[in-house]
Design a protein around this motif. Structure first.
Motif, PDB file in Angstrom:
ATOM      1  N   PRO A  87       0.841  -1.210   0.000  1.00 55.82           N
ATOM      2  CA  PRO A  87       0.000   0.000   0.000  1.00 55.82           C
ATOM      3  C   PRO A  87       0.871   1.253   0.000  1.00 55.82           C
ATOM      4  O   PRO A  87       1.712   1.442   0.881  1.00 55.82           O
ATOM      5  CB  PRO A  87      -0.800  -0.131   1.296  1.00 55.82           C
ATOM      6  N   ASN A 126      -0.678   4.469  -0.708  1.00 52.99           N
ATOM      7  CA  ASN A 126      -1.574   5.489  -0.154  1.00 52.99           C
ATOM      8  C   ASN A 126      -1.195   6.905  -0.586  1.00 52.99           C
ATOM      9  O   ASN A 126      -1.340   7.861   0.168  1.00 52.99           O
ATOM     10  CB  ASN A 126      -1.589   5.418   1.381  1.00 52.99           C
ATOM     11  N   SER A 127      -0.693   7.007  -1.822  1.00 49.61           N
ATOM     12  CA  SER A 127      -0.398   8.331  -2.349  1.00 49.61           C
ATOM     13  C   SER A 127      -1.647   8.907  -3.013  1.00 49.61           C
ATOM     14  O   SER A 127      -2.668   8.235  -3.138  1.00 49.61           O
ATOM     15  CB  SER A 127       0.750   8.257  -3.362  1.00 49.61           C
ATOM     16  N   SER A 128      -1.569  10.137  -3.437  1.00 49.19           N
ATOM     17  CA  SER A 128      -2.731  10.761  -4.059  1.00 49.19           C
ATOM     18  C   SER A 128      -3.066  10.144  -5.405  1.00 49.19           C
ATOM     19  O   SER A 128      -4.191  10.264  -5.885  1.00 49.19           O
ATOM     20  CB  SER A 128      -2.470  12.264  -4.238  1.00 49.19           C
ATOM     21  N   GLU A 150      -2.597   4.032  -5.203  1.00 45.22           N
ATOM     22  CA  GLU A 150      -3.052   3.527  -3.916  1.00 45.22           C
ATOM     23  C   GLU A 150      -2.283   2.274  -3.508  1.00 45.22           C
ATOM     24  O   GLU A 150      -1.856   2.134  -2.372  1.00 45.22           O
ATOM     25  CB  GLU A 150      -4.550   3.231  -3.986  1.00 45.22           C
ATOM     26  N   THR A 151      -2.106   1.332  -4.459  1.00 41.40           N
ATOM     27  CA  THR A 151      -1.478   0.045  -4.147  1.00 41.40           C
ATOM     28  C   THR A 151      -0.583  -0.383  -5.303  1.00 41.40           C
ATOM     29  O   THR A 151      -0.937  -0.219  -6.472  1.00 41.40           O
ATOM     30  CB  THR A 151      -2.541  -1.043  -3.901  1.00 41.40           C
ATOM     31  N   ASP A 210      -3.013  -0.003  -8.502  1.00 46.17           N
ATOM     32  CA  ASP A 210      -4.380   0.427  -8.213  1.00 46.17           C
ATOM     33  C   ASP A 210      -4.347   1.939  -8.021  1.00 46.17           C
ATOM     34  O   ASP A 210      -3.678   2.445  -7.110  1.00 46.17           O
ATOM     35  CB  ASP A 210      -4.916  -0.240  -6.950  1.00 46.17           C
ATOM     36  N   PHE A 222      -5.862   5.784  -7.432  1.00 50.86           N
ATOM     37  CA  PHE A 222      -6.824   6.574  -6.670  1.00 50.86           C
ATOM     38  C   PHE A 222      -7.405   5.758  -5.506  1.00 50.86           C
ATOM     39  O   PHE A 222      -7.239   4.543  -5.423  1.00 50.86           O
ATOM     40  CB  PHE A 222      -7.939   7.111  -7.560  1.00 50.86           C
ATOM     41  N   ALA A 223      -8.088   6.431  -4.615  1.00 53.12           N
ATOM     42  CA  ALA A 223      -8.563   5.792  -3.387  1.00 53.12           C
ATOM     43  C   ALA A 223      -9.625   4.740  -3.649  1.00 53.12           C
ATOM     44  O   ALA A 223      -9.708   3.733  -2.949  1.00 53.12           O
ATOM     45  CB  ALA A 223      -9.093   6.858  -2.425  1.00 53.12           C
ATOM     46  N   ASP A 224     -10.474   4.963  -4.658  1.00 54.50           N
ATOM     47  CA  ASP A 224     -11.547   3.997  -4.921  1.00 54.50           C
ATOM     48  C   ASP A 224     -11.054   2.765  -5.660  1.00 54.50           C
ATOM     49  O   ASP A 224     -11.765   1.771  -5.775  1.00 54.50           O
ATOM     50  CB  ASP A 224     -12.681   4.649  -5.701  1.00 54.50           C
ATOM     51  N   GLN A 225      -9.828   2.785  -6.203  1.00 54.29           N
ATOM     52  CA  GLN A 225      -9.187   1.652  -6.875  1.00 54.29           C
ATOM     53  C   GLN A 225     -10.031   1.116  -8.030  1.00 54.29           C
ATOM     54  O   GLN A 225      -9.990  -0.075  -8.347  1.00 54.29           O
ATOM     55  CB  GLN A 225      -8.894   0.526  -5.882  1.00 54.29           C
ATOM     56  N   LYS A 261      -7.177   0.338 -12.764  1.00 57.21           N
ATOM     57  CA  LYS A 261      -5.990  -0.475 -12.512  1.00 57.21           C
ATOM     58  C   LYS A 261      -5.148  -0.528 -13.778  1.00 57.21           C
ATOM     59  O   LYS A 261      -5.674  -0.719 -14.880  1.00 57.21           O
ATOM     60  CB  LYS A 261      -6.389  -1.892 -12.085  1.00 57.21           C
TER      61      LYS A 261
END
Length: 690
Positions: free
Chosen positions: A412, A414-416, A419-420, A454, A456-459, A462
């Motif tokens: 992970p 967790n950047s802007s 995400e993964t 992945d 963005f936060a909503d993933q 891809k």
């Protein structure tokens, strides 16, 4: 001294004994159940999953959305999973026809029901497709191609296709693309089914199946019988001909047993699959010798498989996987009038594969480590007889010992933006030996690397990319046949394959979208090169480059009346080496491969009614290596329509279904000299008692 027949029986008996032993443990009450529940501990399909509500393991749950598993395997490569619908099962569609609508896949069919079907993926030949069943590779590398007509849709619950580099966590596959057939399904209750099918061209079939579900055991038994006349009219060069002597008789029996239990505090998942089948098929004169008259050529096929897959969860973070299997196939061609060959009246070939695989998988935080060893013994024998005398005979054996290691991890960030990050690394060292080997070295190392992101936060978006190498050894026919001055082609080298792909997946609430670019290079390609007196011999003088794009827009939910799927493939597969300065096949599209292929699928299931419409387009295909416009199969559009109505009388569920294939009655060839049937109707009735 143990002879070959005794050893063969011992192999079969050992596989059956392992399954029976586990079953006996369950029946005799020695199984330890937690809260009277046993859930799926399959690490290969649900590694990183909770085992049950009582015993928590330090393994994170993977997400399952629709029919795509969001796990390490497909986070860095293209993997597509097809759930086989009731419509496909009721009409007894072949496995080849089911997966032919997917991007990148070209089905090469050699006639009507029961005829040979091979698969080409991303411009490569059928020899680059490996088929797995219950964890075992059932593609004998000596025979050259896998016939997908031997299996029908009612025998399986799902099919998985890995078109590019495959990153299965418990294995390493050396050659090409992967197709995995899944005969297992989870049943909540026991049921008995019978399906009657009748259709055009004298088609009649019956299928009997039963599913039994116990607290920790699922058993599926399937028995099928199919017959067809396969006589139809077709046109060739403006003239009409009758295709005859293509009668089919096919029978198949299989058992799929899944047993999940605890033994002395250890979670065990045991899956066993057994199958035996026979097919008798006539070969029309036009097919067997390019002549428009009936022949007496008959083809007989016999095959059986038995595979046991054992998964043992040794600890919270350690799983052991053991696969053992045996497969055997026999092909007999009876040609009393010497229609195919002027020298022999009978062909008889038999191939068998015995394989073992042991892998150990460790989980540590967000990483998986896998090390394993596998062994396979392949044998193929071939003989021809003339006037009841043996004319010639060949035998070949190949043993392959492989050591593989895989590393998979998800980090992970967790950047802007990202995400993964998912990473897959794999390597395999193989040693191959045979009775008569080529001058090429018989040990080789292959590798694969894949990256997935992945975003963005909503993933929902891809990106992935992967690159890998593989080796294909010459098959039996390339080793032995069509040499003027040598008993076998000793100078042949292994083919080397470099495989790259990059793709993007977008998942929204009402649709999913997939875009893939692929590039595959085959070096030292074996090409059958003409010699004097019209004899062809295989030589390593070819290089093939195949690249293109795949577009898949699926799970489209634009209305309550239908779901839709759109697929498109552009394939540029050319010969990139010259045999001579005057070689006019250089940089030309390979034969039988369309540059453009597209499909539209519309279907929907309501409470009682269901329907399916699929339309497939194939652009023109050359059947001469120099792409002569005089030798081209024209573009064709094929449409199929199916519909069914389901109702219930007391405990009896009934499904009435009708299908129309080749709706517009197109006269077409997928392979030159192998005409395909026109409009075909199929009517089925399926009855089920729970």
């Amino acid at each position: 001294m143990i002879n070959k027949n005794s050893l063969h029986k011992i192999k079969v008996f050992s596989l059956i004994l392992l399954s029976v032993f586990a079953f006996k443990i369950q029946v005799n009450g020695s199984t330890l159940l937690i809260n009277n529940q046993v859930t799926d501990s399959s690490f290969t399909s649900k590694y990183l999953a909770e085992f049950d509500s009582v015993k928590q393991f330090q393994m994170k749950e993977i997400l399952i959305e629709g029919n795509r598993e969001q796990n390490f395997e497909n986070a860095t490569s293209t993997k597509r999973i097809l759930e086989i619908s009731e419509i496909a099962k009721s009409t007894s569609t072949s496995v080849g026809n089911i997966i032919s609508t997917l991007p990148g896949i070209i089905l090469k069919s050699y006639g009507a029901e029961g005829s040979l079907q091979t698969i080409s993926i991303r411009g490569s030949g059928s020899e680059y497709v490996t088929v797995f069943l219950n964890g075992m590779n059932i593609s004998n590398s000596l025979s050259g191609a896998f016939d997908f007509s031997k299996f029908s849709s009612e025998e399986f619950s799902s099919i998985e296709v890995s078109a590019g580099n495959d990153f299965a966590v418990n294995d390493f596959v050396d050659v090409g693309s992967i197709i995995r057939l899944n005969p297992f399904s989870k049943n909540d209750s026991s049921s008995y089914k019978i399906n009657f099918l009748t259709g055009s061209f004298g088609l009649n079939a019956i299928n009997l199946s039963t599913n039994h579900s116990f607290p920790s055991i699922d058993i599926k038994i399937n028995l099928s019988k199919k017959q067809a006349k396969n006589n139809f009219t077709y046109e060739f060069e403006g003239k009409s001909y009758e295709r005859t002597n293509a009668e089919l008789e096919k029978s198949h029996f299989n058992v799929a047993l899944s047993n999940k239990f605890f033994l002395w505090g250890t979670s065990i998942n045991l899956k066993t699959y057994f199958s035996i089948g026979e097919k008798n098929l006539g070969l029309p004169g036009f097919i067997s010798a390019n002549r428009h008259y009936s022949s007496n050529v008959k083809q007989i096929e016999e095959n059986y498989f038995i595979v046991t897959n054992l998964e043992l969860l040794a600890s919270n973070s350690h799983l052991i996987n053991f696969v053992s299997g045996l497969s055997s196939e026999r092909l007999i061609i009876d040609d009393p009038n010497l229609t195919i060959n002027h020298y022999s009246q009978n062909f008889n070939s038999k191939g068998s594969t015995y394989s073992l695989k042991l892998s150990s998988i460790y989980s540590l935080n967000n990483f998986l480590f896998n090390n394993g060893i596998k062994f396979s013994n392949e044998e193929l024998s071939y003989n021809e007889n003339a006037e009841s005398r043996l004319w010639r005979e060949f035998k070949y054996k190949r043993n392959i010992l492989g050591f593989f290691s895989n590393l998979s991890g998800r980090v992970p960030l967790n950047s802007s933006f990202i995400e993964t990050l998912t990473l897959n690394l794999g390597g395999n060292y193989s040693i191959s030996t045979g009775q008569k080997s080529t001058t090429e070295k018989n040990d080789f190392f292959n590798y694969k690397i894949g990256l997935g992101f992945d975003l963005f936060a909503d993933q929902k978006l891809k990106l992935y990319s992967n690159y890998g190498s593989s080796i294909r050894e010459p098959n039996f026919y390339e080793i032995y046949f069509n040499r003027l001055n040598a008993p076998f082609n000793k100078e042949l080298k292994n083919e080397s394959i470099l495989n790259f792909e990059a793709g993007a997946n977008l998942e929204l609430s009402d649709m999913k979208f997939e875009l893939v670019y692929f590039d595959r290079t085959i070096k030292s390609k074996i090409v059958w090169y003409p010699q004097r007196v019209a004899i062809f011999s295989p030589r390593n003088i070819g290089k093939i480059i195949s690249n293109g794009i795949e577009v898949r827009w699926y799970d489209i939910k634009l209305s309550e009346l239908f779901d839709a799927e759109l697929n498109y493939t552009y394939t540029n597969s050319v010969k990139a080496s010259k045999m001579s300065e005057s070689d006019n096949t250089f940089n030309k599209q390979l034969i039988y491969l369309p540059r453009h292929k597209a499909s539209l699928i519309i279907n929907r299931e309501f409470d009682n009614f269901r329907y399916s419409i699929d339309v497939n387009f194939y652009s023109e295909r050359f059947y001469s290596e120099d792409n002569d416009p005089s030798y081209v199969l024209p573009a064709v559009i094929l449409a199929n329509v199916s519909g069914g109505y389901k109702f219930q009388i007391s405990h009896l569920k009934i499904l009435l279904q009708m299908g129309v294939f080749n709706l517009t009655n197109e006269n077409y060839f997928l392979i030159q000299s192998y005409p395909m049937p026109g409009r075909e109707f199929r009517l089925s009735i399926n009855m089920e008692i729970n």
